[in-house]
Design a protein around this motif. Structure first.
Motif, PDB file in Angstrom:
ATOM      1  N   PHE A 119      22.879  22.281  11.530  1.00 53.09           N
ATOM      2  CA  PHE A 119      22.624  22.146  10.281  1.00 53.09           C
ATOM      3  C   PHE A 119      23.269  23.823  10.414  1.00 53.09           C
ATOM      4  CE2 PHE A 119      20.787  23.042   6.335  1.00 53.09           C
ATOM      5  CZ  PHE A 119      21.336  23.049   5.395  1.00 53.09           C
ATOM      6  N   ILE A 135      30.226  15.188   2.502  1.00 53.74           N
ATOM      7  CA  ILE A 135      29.496  13.917   3.132  1.00 53.74           C
ATOM      8  C   ILE A 135      30.862  13.915   4.442  1.00 53.74           C
ATOM      9  CG2 ILE A 135      30.366  11.625   2.182  1.00 53.74           C
ATOM     10  CD1 ILE A 135      27.331  12.534   3.899  1.00 53.74           C
ATOM     11  N   HIS A 184      30.307  14.963   7.869  1.00 53.05           N
ATOM     12  CA  HIS A 184      28.742  14.624   8.613  1.00 53.05           C
ATOM     13  C   HIS A 184      29.425  12.757   9.343  1.00 53.05           C
ATOM     14  CE1 HIS A 184      25.919  17.161   6.888  1.00 53.05           C
ATOM     15  NE2 HIS A 184      26.545  16.721   5.294  1.00 53.05           N
ATOM     16  N   ARG A 202      31.300  14.879  12.629  1.00 51.00           N
ATOM     17  CA  ARG A 202      30.254  14.502  13.257  1.00 51.00           C
ATOM     18  C   ARG A 202      30.486  13.721  14.175  1.00 51.00           C
ATOM     19  NH1 ARG A 202      26.429  19.181  10.033  1.00 51.00           N
ATOM     20  NH2 ARG A 202      27.987  20.911   9.824  1.00 51.00           N
ATOM     21  N   GLU A 203      29.945  12.839  13.666  1.00 53.37           N
ATOM     22  CA  GLU A 203      29.579  11.335  14.595  1.00 53.37           C
ATOM     23  C   GLU A 203      29.964  10.893  14.550  1.00 53.37           C
ATOM     24  OE1 GLU A 203      28.563   8.274  11.872  1.00 53.37           O
ATOM     25  OE2 GLU A 203      26.494  10.096  10.528  1.00 53.37           O
TER      26      GLU A 203
END
Length: 86
Positions: free
Chosen positions: A27, A36, A39, A42-43
């Motif tokens: 983070f 979002i 995120h 990133r996953e």
């Protein structure tokens, strides 16, 4: 399409900061306002579904559709895209 994919989908990006944010799962205090969707990217990078690679602006063919360009760069990208013969 229900096809098995053996290698990650490569996404070319000309922004090194974006690439760093996508690859580093830590983070960042300065990035808490970011949408979002980063995120999720990133996953996908962590799961090796997507690979983010740097591509210099001068070689980013998609820019022909998204940015106003100088004439020289416009024609270079147009040739790279295969829209005119060399």
């Amino acid at each position: 399409m229900h096809q098995k994919q053996n290698t990650p989908t490569v996404i070319f990006c000309d922004n090194k900061s974006t690439i760093a944010l996508c690859k580093n799962p830590v983070f960042h205090g300065r990035s808490k306002h970011i949408d979002i969707r980063f995120h999720k990217i990133r996953e996908l990078v962590a799961e090796k579904e997507v690979a983010i690679e740097y591509c210099p602006t001068e070689e980013q063919v998609a820019d022909i559709f998204t940015k106003p360009l100088k004439v020289e760069l416009f024609y270079k990208l147009k040739r790279m895209f295969g829209m005119i013969q060399t």
